[in-house]
Scaffold this active site. Structure first.
Site, PDB file in Angstrom:
ATOM      1  N   MET A  91     -14.286  11.219 130.980  1.00 33.60           N
ATOM      2  CA  MET A  91     -14.894  10.270 131.916  1.00 33.60           C
ATOM      3  C   MET A  91     -13.944   9.789 133.018  1.00 33.60           C
ATOM      4  SD  MET A  91     -17.967  10.007 131.410  1.00 33.60           S
ATOM      5  CE  MET A  91     -19.170  10.530 130.207  1.00 33.60           C
ATOM      6  N   ILE A  93     -11.752  10.509 136.585  1.00 28.96           N
ATOM      7  CA  ILE A  93     -11.544  11.409 137.729  1.00 28.96           C
ATOM      8  C   ILE A  93     -10.054  11.715 137.801  1.00 28.96           C
ATOM      9  CG2 ILE A  93     -11.769  11.615 140.253  1.00 28.96           C
ATOM     10  CD1 ILE A  93     -14.436  11.563 138.737  1.00 28.96           C
ATOM     11  N   HIS A 110     -21.113  19.714 133.743  1.00 29.18           N
ATOM     12  CA  HIS A 110     -21.861  18.596 134.327  1.00 29.18           C
ATOM     13  C   HIS A 110     -23.334  18.766 133.958  1.00 29.18           C
ATOM     14  CE1 HIS A 110     -22.782  15.339 137.092  1.00 29.18           C
ATOM     15  NE2 HIS A 110     -23.793  16.057 137.503  1.00 29.18           N
ATOM     16  N   ASP A 151     -17.152  16.662 140.805  1.00 34.81           N
ATOM     17  CA  ASP A 151     -18.190  17.716 140.664  1.00 34.81           C
ATOM     18  C   ASP A 151     -18.228  18.643 141.879  1.00 34.81           C
ATOM     19  OD1 ASP A 151     -20.226  15.100 139.317  1.00 34.81           O
ATOM     20  OD2 ASP A 151     -18.875  16.472 138.268  1.00 34.81           O
TER      21      ASP A 151
END
Ligand code: GRF
Length: 201
Positions: A91, A93, A110, A151
């Site tokens: 979770m 970045i 994802h 993503d």
């Protein structure tokens, strides 16, 4: 043999799919040698321990900065001679500094068909809430390379899943996991590990 680290934060069902795929010979070019979590209570850590895989926990709020947090992880990866990273429900970045160390060697799962319902704010159950709110009839999962854009990396593999009448976010999330995530993440892991193995040889 490509040495793989899996990064987790939660329940670890995708990690379990990877562990099972290694056991069943679907993943044969690489070996999961380490699981790293940013959450000491992640059930994924229990799954790793049960499978005899070494685990490390690195807690973000024990570090003054993001780079200090990432540098601790990078040191562990170096010590463990990790070649490839799989984000499986991780979770956090990761910065461009971090991803730059593993160009085209970090993959992520994802729970949508990127570019739909992807990017900042789209994670976990929120992805499925957004898909249902929009009213899409088909959703699915995507495995992609990880770069500094959430993503945003090149897409490796996708699998579509039907949205059914009266789906709740939880019911849809489970179907996307069962019918897509747990299938394409091991397949994509083997595809990328196989390519890395060739460059290693
Ligand atoms: C999954 O839905 C995955 O797509 C997303 O986070 C969730 C993690 O689930 N990245 P688990 O920890 O693998 O069970």
């Amino acid at each position: 043999m490509v040495r793989i680290a899996v990064f987790v934060s939660g329940g670890g069902t995708n990690l379990q799919a990877l562990i099972d795929a290694e056991k069943n010979g679907i993943i044969k070019s690489g070996k999961i040698t380490l699981v790293i979590s940013d959450n000491e209570n992640a059930f994924a850590l229990q799954r790793a321990k049960k499978a005899g895989i070494s685990t490390k926990t690195v807690i973000r709020n024990q570090h003054p900065t993001q780079s200090s947090f990432e540098n601790e992880i990078l040191k562990i990866l170096e010590d463990e001679r990790i070649d490839m990273i799989i984000l499986a429900g991780f979770m956090r970045i990761l910065s461009e500094d971090f991803t730059g160390h593993y160009e085209n060697r970090i993959i992520n799962i994802h729970p949508s068909l990127i570019p739909s319902f992807a990017g900042k704010g789209y994670f976990g159950i929120h992805v499925h809430e957004a898909a249902l709110k929009y009213g899409v009839k088909v959703t699915g999962a995507t495995v992609h390379f990880v770069n500094e854009i959430p993503d945003g990396g090149r897409i490796i593999m996708q699998k579509a899943v039907e949205v059914k009448e009266n789906d709740t976010p939880e019911v849809l999330q489970k179907r996307v996991m069962e019918e897509a995530e747990w299938i394409i993440l091991p397949q994509a892991a083997e595809m990328i590990a196989g390519k890395l193995k060739q460059t290693e040889a």
